[in-house]
Structure formats: C-alpha cells, structure tokens
Motif scaffolding. Structure first.
Motif, PDB file in Angstrom:
ATOM      1  N   ARG A  35      36.422   4.248 -49.780  1.00 12.27           N
ATOM      2  CA  ARG A  35      37.170   3.714 -50.910  1.00 12.27           C
ATOM      3  C   ARG A  35      37.708   2.325 -50.569  1.00 12.27           C
ATOM      4  N   LYS A  36      37.998   1.555 -51.611  1.00 13.64           N
ATOM      5  CA  LYS A  36      38.585   0.223 -51.454  1.00 13.64           C
ATOM      6  C   LYS A  36      39.738   0.071 -52.435  1.00 13.64           C
ATOM      7  N   PRO A  37      40.739  -0.765 -52.086  1.00 11.18           N
ATOM      8  CA  PRO A  37      41.845  -1.001 -53.024  1.00 11.18           C
ATOM      9  C   PRO A  37      41.320  -1.549 -54.348  1.00 11.18           C
ATOM     10  N   LEU A  38      41.972  -1.155 -55.425  1.00  8.39           N
ATOM     11  CA  LEU A  38      41.540  -1.528 -56.767  1.00  8.39           C
ATOM     12  C   LEU A  38      42.502  -2.543 -57.361  1.00  8.39           C
ATOM     13  N   ALA A  39      41.956  -3.598 -57.970  1.00 10.28           N
ATOM     14  CA  ALA A  39      42.757  -4.611 -58.658  1.00 10.28           C
ATOM     15  C   ALA A  39      42.522  -4.492 -60.154  1.00 10.28           C
ATOM     16  N   LEU A  40      43.589  -4.491 -60.940  1.00  6.75           N
ATOM     17  CA  LEU A  40      43.492  -4.408 -62.387  1.00  6.75           C
ATOM     18  C   LEU A  40      44.743  -4.998 -63.006  1.00  6.75           C
ATOM     19  N   GLY A  41      44.647  -5.378 -64.274  1.00  8.76           N
ATOM     20  CA  GLY A  41      45.796  -5.991 -64.939  1.00  8.76           C
ATOM     21  C   GLY A  41      45.416  -6.525 -66.305  1.00  8.76           C
ATOM     22  N   ILE A  42      46.197  -7.496 -66.799  1.00  9.76           N
ATOM     23  CA  ILE A  42      45.964  -8.142 -68.088  1.00  9.76           C
ATOM     24  C   ILE A  42      45.779  -9.634 -67.824  1.00  9.76           C
ATOM     25  N   GLY A  43      44.715 -10.231 -68.357  1.00 21.04           N
ATOM     26  CA  GLY A  43      44.475 -11.637 -68.094  1.00 21.04           C
ATOM     27  C   GLY A  43      43.423 -12.230 -69.002  1.00 21.04           C
ATOM     28  N   PRO A  44      43.055 -13.488 -68.776  1.00 19.86           N
ATOM     29  CA  PRO A  44      42.051 -14.152 -69.616  1.00 19.86           C
ATOM     30  C   PRO A  44      40.667 -13.569 -69.398  1.00 19.86           C
ATOM     31  N   PHE A  45      39.847 -13.678 -70.427  1.00 19.92           N
ATOM     32  CA  PHE A  45      38.465 -13.185 -70.409  1.00 19.92           C
ATOM     33  C   PHE A  45      37.588 -14.300 -69.837  1.00 19.92           C
ATOM     34  N   LYS A  46      37.022 -14.088 -68.656  1.00 24.21           N
ATOM     35  CA  LYS A  46      36.194 -15.111 -68.018  1.00 24.21           C
ATOM     36  C   LYS A  46      34.977 -15.432 -68.889  1.00 24.21           C
ATOM     37  N   HIS A  47      34.579 -16.694 -68.883  1.00 23.61           N
ATOM     38  CA  HIS A  47      33.381 -17.207 -69.549  1.00 23.61           C
ATOM     39  C   HIS A  47      33.507 -17.265 -71.070  1.00 23.61           C
ATOM     40  N   VAL A  48      34.642 -16.868 -71.629  1.00 24.66           N
ATOM     41  CA  VAL A  48      34.796 -16.836 -73.080  1.00 24.66           C
ATOM     42  C   VAL A  48      36.153 -17.424 -73.451  1.00 24.66           C
ATOM     43  N   LYS A  49      36.193 -18.255 -74.503  1.00 26.34           N
ATOM     44  CA  LYS A  49      37.454 -18.721 -75.062  1.00 26.34           C
ATOM     45  C   LYS A  49      37.922 -17.649 -76.041  1.00 26.34           C
ATOM     46  N   CYS A  50      38.907 -16.873 -75.637  1.00 24.59           N
ATOM     47  CA  CYS A  50      39.347 -15.714 -76.414  1.00 24.59           C
ATOM     48  C   CYS A  50      40.821 -15.862 -76.759  1.00 24.59           C
ATOM     49  N   ASN A  51      41.216 -15.343 -77.921  1.00 22.15           N
ATOM     50  CA  ASN A  51      42.612 -15.463 -78.350  1.00 22.15           C
ATOM     51  C   ASN A  51      43.468 -14.297 -77.874  1.00 22.15           C
ATOM     52  N   LEU A  52      42.936 -13.471 -76.979  1.00 19.29           N
ATOM     53  CA  LEU A  52      43.686 -12.332 -76.444  1.00 19.29           C
ATOM     54  C   LEU A  52      43.726 -12.369 -74.919  1.00 19.29           C
ATOM     55  N   GLU A  53      44.814 -11.880 -74.350  1.00 15.87           N
ATOM     56  CA  GLU A  53      44.843 -11.517 -72.939  1.00 15.87           C
ATOM     57  C   GLU A  53      44.269 -10.107 -72.850  1.00 15.87           C
ATOM     58  N   VAL A  54      43.264  -9.897 -72.004  1.00 12.46           N
ATOM     59  CA  VAL A  54      42.449  -8.688 -72.040  1.00 12.46           C
ATOM     60  C   VAL A  54      42.730  -7.798 -70.831  1.00 12.46           C
ATOM     61  N   PRO A  55      42.885  -6.488 -71.033  1.00 15.48           N
ATOM     62  CA  PRO A  55      42.984  -5.562 -69.891  1.00 15.48           C
ATOM     63  C   PRO A  55      41.672  -5.565 -69.102  1.00 15.48           C
ATOM     64  N   TYR A  56      41.775  -5.663 -67.768  1.00 13.73           N
ATOM     65  CA  TYR A  56      40.566  -5.722 -66.951  1.00 13.73           C
ATOM     66  C   TYR A  56      40.720  -4.858 -65.705  1.00 13.73           C
ATOM     67  N   VAL A  57      39.564  -4.454 -65.164  1.00 10.51           N
ATOM     68  CA  VAL A  57      39.500  -3.727 -63.901  1.00 10.51           C
ATOM     69  C   VAL A  57      38.475  -4.426 -63.025  1.00 10.51           C
ATOM     70  N   ASP A  58      38.891  -4.843 -61.828  1.00 10.28           N
ATOM     71  CA  ASP A  58      37.992  -5.491 -60.877  1.00 10.28           C
ATOM     72  C   ASP A  58      37.281  -4.397 -60.089  1.00 10.28           C
ATOM     73  N   ALA A  59      36.049  -4.070 -60.515  1.00  9.71           N
ATOM     74  CA  ALA A  59      35.298  -2.959 -59.933  1.00  9.71           C
ATOM     75  C   ALA A  59      34.215  -3.478 -58.995  1.00  9.71           C
ATOM     76  N   GLY A  60      34.607  -4.061 -57.896  1.00  5.96           N
ATOM     77  CA  GLY A  60      33.634  -4.553 -56.922  1.00  5.96           C
ATOM     78  C   GLY A  60      32.894  -5.768 -57.446  1.00  5.96           C
ATOM     79  N   SER A  61      31.570  -5.681 -57.536  1.00  5.04           N
ATOM     80  CA  SER A  61      30.778  -6.813 -58.015  1.00  5.04           C
ATOM     81  C   SER A  61      30.926  -7.033 -59.510  1.00  5.04           C
ATOM     82  N   ASN A  62      31.367  -6.005 -60.232  1.00 10.26           N
ATOM     83  CA  ASN A  62      31.568  -6.112 -61.677  1.00 10.26           C
ATOM     84  C   ASN A  62      33.052  -6.188 -62.011  1.00 10.26           C
ATOM     85  N   THR A  63      33.371  -6.899 -63.092  1.00 13.32           N
ATOM     86  CA  THR A  63      34.712  -6.863 -63.671  1.00 13.32           C
ATOM     87  C   THR A  63      34.589  -6.287 -65.071  1.00 13.32           C
TER      88      THR A  63
END
Length: 373
Positions: A229-257
């Motif tokens: 297992r590895k520590p998990l990072a998650l939170g609320i933040g900007p959507f990478k690669h997209v100009k979005c009008n929302l702060e988006v809930p995200y989970v950093d799942a290794g190579s994928n977000t």
C-alpha cells in the motif's frame, strides 16, 4: 464546505461568461473588452438532470459489508524471513490509463481536451523574432535618430505582438468547461465534495497497489493476505488541463488522477484525459481487518492483537527473537471499478466515511444526462 462556483473563466485575454443564454466570450484588457457570441465547451445542468452542449471550433453501488475473514498484513519496514514460498505471487491492482480508457469510449469533448495541448504554440517563434529585433535596435542605437526609430518601433511592435500571442495561444489551447447547476444538482454535488473532504481528513488513507495470498501464515502474523500500500492524496482543487468554473474533488491514484465532476468521472494520466460515466462505475464499500505494523491512526478501531510470528495455536512463536505483538485494526475499504478498466482499492481509518461518500456519488449519478438541445 461552500462549493466554489464561478460565472466566468479567464483564458489569456479571453473571458468566458456564463449567463441564462449560454456561454459568451469577450476579449480585451482591463477597462476595455469586446464581446462576441461563440461558446466554449461546457456542461449545464437543468431541472432533473444534465444537458451537455459543446462547440468544437478547433476541429453501481452496495451496502457496507463486514468481513470476518483472516486479516491482511502489510510489512513496510521489514522484509519477510528467509523461508521458502511463504507468500504467493503479488497481483498488481492498477487502473487502465487515460489513453486506454479514451480509446475504448470515444467522446468529442475528451478528444478536444486531449487535442488542445498538442497544438503548436506560436508565441515562442514570435518571442524569438522580437528578441532579435530588440538586439538589432540596441546595436543600431548609435546610428542616429532615424535609425533608432526605424529599428526601435518594429522591435516594440514585435514585443507587444509576442505578448499578445502568448495569451492568445493560452486560450486557443485551452478547453473551457462550464457547469451550471440548479439547486438540487448543486446540493448533490456539494455532498460529494463534503464527503471527499471527510475522506481526506481520515487519520490514515492508503491506495492498495498489490495483494498476494499468504502460503505460510506463521511468518506473516497469521494473516491470509499480504498487501502493498501507499499513502493516498485527495482533496478539492482545479481540474488539470481544463479551464473549469468549479473546484473539483480529486483522488491521486498513482499514475492516474480521478476527478469527480458533476456529470462524470474524469481520469487524467499525464497529459491525457478520459472519462467514465457514473452509471458505469461500481463502488463497493466494506470493512477489512488489517494487521498494522506502522503507527495506528488516531481515529482507527483496534479490535485485537496478534504476534509478528505466530504458532499454530495463535500464540507467539518462541523460535524468533524480538517477536513483537501487533494490533489488528478495522479499516474501511472502498473499491472503485468499471468495465472499461478502472480498478482501484482504497483504505481509510475513519469508520463510516467510505459509505457516506459512496452514497453521495450514487445520489449524484441519479441526475441522468438529457438529450443535447
């Protein structure tokens, strides 16, 4: 938490504005802006569901289950004793990449998001020409007023053009994604964001990378499975690669977000983006018993103890020196899977947080997409 929800998005000198009539775009500098009609890519949510509109000018759930099987074991700080075949092959738990997910489910918006960053940037070339013009103007500054004006004005013009082109390139290579939500949809999405913050506040949170069946339990504290297992990072933040009008809930799942947007789950791998509809997701919540060799998180529930090396009766194996007693801890476990290739397993020490998150996502999934107007 209050949902961060904006009515305008800036991309270079361009500003995209959300109104009842759709998406408007204006261009200019502070104090002077000129508006026009073209809309960017966006999603709006009307009563009862989602409505997706896009202009492309550039081209399952389940209830909480309690598992009473033998606990799993993670040994991060010490290698297993030199014994023959005490653990079976470790099976990797990893999702498909965004490239694989995108190819399995073509989508015009996803194609647009992935295409924009690959467009050739023009501003570096203009910047190079501007630098040469400035250098020429400096070398000719001693040639008299006429020569200074003749070389200086073009240099200044090229510098201004290069700066403008930089901002224009930023907008040209950006995808604008607007979410316009009515109160019920906004409440459902806010609940997802709130529950993910609760997951992030858990004292312990991990992503399971691999698991293997234990063949000889006495070398692994009596556990039936060994996990990495590895520590998990998650939170609320900007959507990478997209100009979005929302702060988006995200989970950093290794190579994928994983980005939990209002209409679907976006998967980002490096510069590539894919999407999976919530109706395609299977989210399974359970509890698991875990033999903890690290520090027990403050909000975890200890349900028993065992020994690092156990005998057949469950007591300490006296043949091993420094045979430590280890706590058995109950953790929440969340499995996120899809037929297209998502396969993630997360663990959290705070009890009950995974069930409330799964329920919030299930409620959000009930807002079904409507036909494109």
């Amino acid at each position: 938490m209050g949902l961060s929800y904006r009515k305008s998005i800036s991309a270079g000198p361009f500003r995209f504005n959300l109104s009842g009539g759709g998406i408007g775009i204006s261009v200019g500098v502070p104090g002077f802006r000129v508006g026009t009609g073209p809309r960017g890519n966006y999603v709006s949510i009307s009563q009862g569901g989602f409505t997706y509109r896009a202009t492309l000018p550039s081209s399952g759930s389940s209830q909480l289950n309690h598992r009473n099987a033998a606990p799993t074991y993670h040994r991060p700080s010490a290698a297993a004793p030199k014994a023959s075949n005490t653990v079976g092959p470790m099976v990797s738990l990893s999702s498909a990449t965004a490239q694989q997910l995108a190819s399995s489910s073509p989508d015009s918006l996803i194609q647009e998001i992935n295409k924009k960053p690959g467009m050739m940037a023009i501003w570096p070339w203009l910047t190079a020409f501007a630098a040469l013009a400035v250098l020429l103007a400096i070398t000719q500054s001693e040639g008299g007023l006429v020569m200074s004006v003749a070389t200086g004005i073009p240099a200044l013009a090229l510098c201004a053009l290069a700066a403008w082109t930089y901002f224009w390139d930023t907008a040209r290579r950006s995808t604008v994604l607007f979410y316009d939500m009515d109160p019920p949809a906004e409440a459902a999405y806010s609940a997802v964001a709130d529950r993910l913050v609760q997951l992030a506040n858990s004292g312990g949170k991990w992503r399971i990378d691999a698991t293997g069946r234990v063949l000889d339990r006495k070398y692994h504290a009596g556990a039936s499975n060994l996990v990495k297992r590895k520590p998990l990072a998650l939170g609320i933040g900007p959507f990478k690669h997209v100009k979005c009008n929302l702060e988006v809930p995200y989970v950093d799942a290794g190579s994928n977000t994983l980005y939990f947007c209002p209409d679907r789950l976006f998967v980002v791998t490096g510069r590539n983006v894919a999407a999976v509809g919530y109706s395609e997701l299977s989210m399974h919540v359970a509890t698991t018993q875990f033999i903890e060799e690290d520090t027990v998180p403050h909000d975890a529930t200890v349900i028993g103890h065992t020994w690092q090396y156990v005998n057949k009766s469950g007591g300490p194996d006296r043949r091993f020196k420094n045979n430590r007693q280890l706590p058995i801890v109950r953790y929440d476990q969340l499995e996120v899977r899809s037929a297209s290739g998502i396969a993630e397993v997360f663990q959290f020490s705070s009890p009950g947080v995974t069930a409330t998150f799964q329920q919030a996502v299930s409620t959000l999934a009930s807002f079904k997409p409507l036909p494109t107007p």
